[in-house]
Scaffold this active site. Structure first.
Site, PDB file in Angstrom:
ATOM      1  N   CYS A 175       0.987  -1.241  -0.005  1.00  0.00           N
ATOM      2  CA  CYS A 175      -0.017   0.128   0.121  1.00  0.00           C
ATOM      3  C   CYS A 175       0.729   1.108  -0.069  1.00  0.00           C
ATOM      4  O   CYS A 175       0.263   2.329   0.242  1.00  0.00           O
ATOM      5  CB  CYS A 175      -1.040  -0.117   0.977  1.00  0.00           C
ATOM      6  SG  CYS A 175      -2.091  -1.566   0.941  1.00  0.00           S
ATOM      7  N   HIS A 315      -2.251   8.543   6.156  1.00  0.00           N
ATOM      8  CA  HIS A 315      -2.667   6.983   5.486  1.00  0.00           C
ATOM      9  C   HIS A 315      -4.072   6.873   5.720  1.00  0.00           C
ATOM     10  O   HIS A 315      -4.916   6.493   4.914  1.00  0.00           O
ATOM     11  CB  HIS A 315      -1.691   6.192   5.759  1.00  0.00           C
ATOM     12  CG  HIS A 315      -2.088   4.823   5.376  1.00  0.00           C
ATOM     13  ND1 HIS A 315      -1.720   4.552   4.056  1.00  0.00           N
ATOM     14  CD2 HIS A 315      -2.352   3.418   5.881  1.00  0.00           C
ATOM     15  CE1 HIS A 315      -2.084   3.175   3.705  1.00  0.00           C
ATOM     16  NE2 HIS A 315      -2.441   2.564   4.619  1.00  0.00           N
ATOM     17  N   GLU A 326      -0.081   5.891  13.322  1.00  0.00           N
ATOM     18  CA  GLU A 326       0.300   7.108  12.547  1.00  0.00           C
ATOM     19  C   GLU A 326       0.258   8.417  13.361  1.00  0.00           C
ATOM     20  O   GLU A 326       1.036   9.226  13.336  1.00  0.00           O
ATOM     21  CB  GLU A 326      -0.728   7.248  11.713  1.00  0.00           C
ATOM     22  CG  GLU A 326      -0.467   8.153  10.152  1.00  0.00           C
ATOM     23  CD  GLU A 326      -1.736   7.934   9.158  1.00  0.00           C
ATOM     24  OE1 GLU A 326      -1.469   8.585   8.139  1.00  0.00           O
ATOM     25  OE2 GLU A 326      -2.584   7.257   9.257  1.00  0.00           O
ATOM     26  N   LYS A 347      -9.332   8.486   2.329  1.00  0.00           N
ATOM     27  CA  LYS A 347     -10.035   7.533   2.211  1.00  0.00           C
ATOM     28  C   LYS A 347     -11.302   7.105   2.963  1.00  0.00           C
ATOM     29  O   LYS A 347     -12.074   6.315   2.431  1.00  0.00           O
ATOM     30  CB  LYS A 347      -8.875   6.191   3.108  1.00  0.00           C
ATOM     31  CG  LYS A 347      -7.564   5.941   2.518  1.00  0.00           C
ATOM     32  CD  LYS A 347      -6.685   4.851   3.096  1.00  0.00           C
ATOM     33  CE  LYS A 347      -5.265   4.660   2.438  1.00  0.00           C
ATOM     34  NZ  LYS A 347      -4.630   5.560   2.573  1.00  0.00           N
ATOM     35  N   HIS A 352      -9.939   2.509   0.159  1.00  0.00           N
ATOM     36  CA  HIS A 352      -8.429   2.367   0.169  1.00  0.00           C
ATOM     37  C   HIS A 352      -7.990   1.349  -0.968  1.00  0.00           C
ATOM     38  O   HIS A 352      -8.312   0.226  -0.946  1.00  0.00           O
ATOM     39  CB  HIS A 352      -8.273   1.357   1.310  1.00  0.00           C
ATOM     40  CG  HIS A 352      -6.605   1.417   1.588  1.00  0.00           C
ATOM     41  ND1 HIS A 352      -5.689   1.682   0.701  1.00  0.00           N
ATOM     42  CD2 HIS A 352      -5.929   0.659   2.617  1.00  0.00           C
ATOM     43  CE1 HIS A 352      -4.451   1.226   1.094  1.00  0.00           C
ATOM     44  NE2 HIS A 352      -4.679   0.688   2.363  1.00  0.00           N
ATOM     45  N   PHE A 411       1.244  -3.246   4.116  1.00  0.00           N
ATOM     46  CA  PHE A 411       1.628  -4.670   4.635  1.00  0.00           C
ATOM     47  C   PHE A 411       2.814  -5.286   4.090  1.00  0.00           C
ATOM     48  O   PHE A 411       3.323  -4.658   3.133  1.00  0.00           O
ATOM     49  CB  PHE A 411       0.336  -5.679   3.949  1.00  0.00           C
ATOM     50  CG  PHE A 411      -0.801  -5.520   4.568  1.00  0.00           C
ATOM     51  CD1 PHE A 411      -1.166  -5.003   5.425  1.00  0.00           C
ATOM     52  CD2 PHE A 411      -2.018  -6.448   3.977  1.00  0.00           C
ATOM     53  CE1 PHE A 411      -2.272  -4.830   5.970  1.00  0.00           C
ATOM     54  CE2 PHE A 411      -2.997  -6.588   4.628  1.00  0.00           C
ATOM     55  CZ  PHE A 411      -3.344  -5.578   5.819  1.00  0.00           C
TER      56      PHE A 411
END
Length: 427
Positions: A175, A315, A326, A347, A352, A411
């Site tokens: 991502c 993110h 975050e 998002k 996402h 990931f």
């Protein structure tokens, strides 16, 4: 050939192309994310009833209406189609005459997390007779199956479209692919390997296999009864992300190259860094140390102080662990300035889209600089006490934006940070 990290070679964005949920093209994308409306809905691409999470952010994308030929549509996976259409918009927006540019000094970088997932799954269903045959019959497969198998076909398609004969690469870092692809393109220009890069990312992962995989680890939201409000970054009731799709592609140029042709400049890619947490496939340490290190390193690369950041494009996936991780990273890297800086997650509105979202978020960041507007975090009604920064809830905010920090987590433990800065209009 210029030396590596040649500080005289600055890299700027001169063209943008976006295909995102809620509207096609840059203008529709910007209108959606500044209105606070969401494009998340019940999955329509297939019957989602067997799955735990049945919501997604789908693009209303018609390749025929976008001018792709029947042969191109047959040859290209949906993700490749999205990238080519975005590349076309970005090149047109840049005003760059590709025939007047040295093709050997023009390159392509395309980021993707999951490649041609939709086409691969469709073809597997056919050749295995719906999964009933262990030994599959390749005779039933389309001739372009190899193109679906190798994500490098995405870079090839964009290179064919643009006539680029310089470096052509696919970046696949989960991502963070969308940030890392643009970061790599910037590096190729800085080191002198190219003057122009067509770079960004694409993913079209809304397929049963992807939904099943995220169901298995409970990463996606089960809020199926209210799709429009299912993506809730930083909210105390958040319970997972909403899968999306889309693409954003940019024209990046060496600053002097852009100046000589009188190009409009959206922003300079002033800093970039990436780190790995070497910790867990999907888990994040709560202290945010690796992301904080990426942010600090990007600031060093840009020679900027934390106080110069006017907006953080987060993110903000809407999972419990990401949003806390975050938030901690912003405090760790920016100190008290983190509390004075607006933060938001788009998002909440466009979902996402895995590898693509980093580039879509770069587009949002650059447009925030251009228009002096910070997009909101939709669906944020009750802030998690551990997420105690200014997340711009529900309504966009007018603000002069000189420098944006955009970050991503992927990931595998990938953490990336990019700084985008105003350059003062035309090059």
């Amino acid at each position: 050939m210029h030396s590596r990290h040649d500080d005289t070679r600055r890299v700027v964005i001169t063209g943008i192309g976006v295909m995102a949920p809620g509207g096609n093209g840059v203008k529709a994308f910007w209108e959606l994310i500044t209105s606070g409306r969401t494009a998340t809905r019940t999955i329509s691409f297939f019957d989602p009833s067997p799955f735990r999470s049945r919501v997604a952010a789908e693009c209303d994308f018609d390749p025929v209406a976008e001018g792709l030929s029947p042969q191109e549509i047959r040859r290209m996976d949906r993700a490749a189609q999205l990238a080519v259409v975005c590349a076309r918009e970005a090149v047109a927006d840049s005003g760059l005459d590709l025939s007047a540019v040295d093709p050997h000094r023009t390159g392509v970088v395309v980021g993707t997390a999951v490649g041609a997932t939709m086409s691969l799954e469709r073809e597997y269903v056919v050749v295995s007779d719906g999964g009933r045959q262990w030994l599959t019959d390749h005779g039933y497969a389309v001739p372009h199956l190899y193109d679906y198998l190798v994500p490098s076909s995405f870079a090839r398609e964009v290179a064919w479209f643009t006539g680029a004969e310089g470096p052509a690469t696919v970046v696949s870092t989960g991502c963070t692919s969308g940030l890392d692809a643009v970061g790599h393109a910037r590096e190729l220009i800085r080191e002198g390997a190219a003057d122009v890069m067509v770079a960004g990312a694409t993913d079209a992962p809304i397929s049963p296999i992807t939904v099943a995989c995220f169901d298995a680890i409970k990463a996606t939201t089960p809020r199926n009864d209210d799709p429009a409000h299912a993506s809730r970054p930083f909210d105390s009731s958040r319970d997972g992300f909403v899968l999306g799709e889309g693409s954003a592609i940019f024209v990046l140029e060496e600053f002097e190259h852009a100046r000589r042709r009188g190009a409009q400049v959206y922003a300079e890619v002033s800093g970039f860094a990436s780190r790995s947490n070497a910790f867990h496939m999907t888990g994040l340490r709560p202290d945010g140390r690796e992301m904080a290190e990426a942010i600090r390193s990007a600031l060093d690369d840009a020679r900027l102080a934390p106080e110069t950041i006017d907006y953080i494009n987060a993110h903000g996936s809407g999972t419990k662990q990401n949003d806390r991780h975050e938030t901690a990273a912003f405090k760790r890297s920016l100190g008290d300035h983190a509390y004075r800086t607006p933060v938001s997650s788009i998002k909440s509105m466009v979902g996402h889209s895995l590898g693509a979202i980093g580039s879509i978020e770069i587009a949002a960041s650059v447009l925030a600089i251009r228009h002096g507007v910070v997009p909101p975090t939709a669906n944020l009604h009750e802030r998690d006490p551990e997420c105690d920064l200014d997340y711009v809830p529900l309504v966009a905010r007018e603000r002069r934006v000189g420098t944006v920090l955009s970050v991503g987590s992927g990931f595998g433990g990938f953490q990336s940070a990019m700084l985008l800065s105003r350059t003062g209009g035309a090059a």
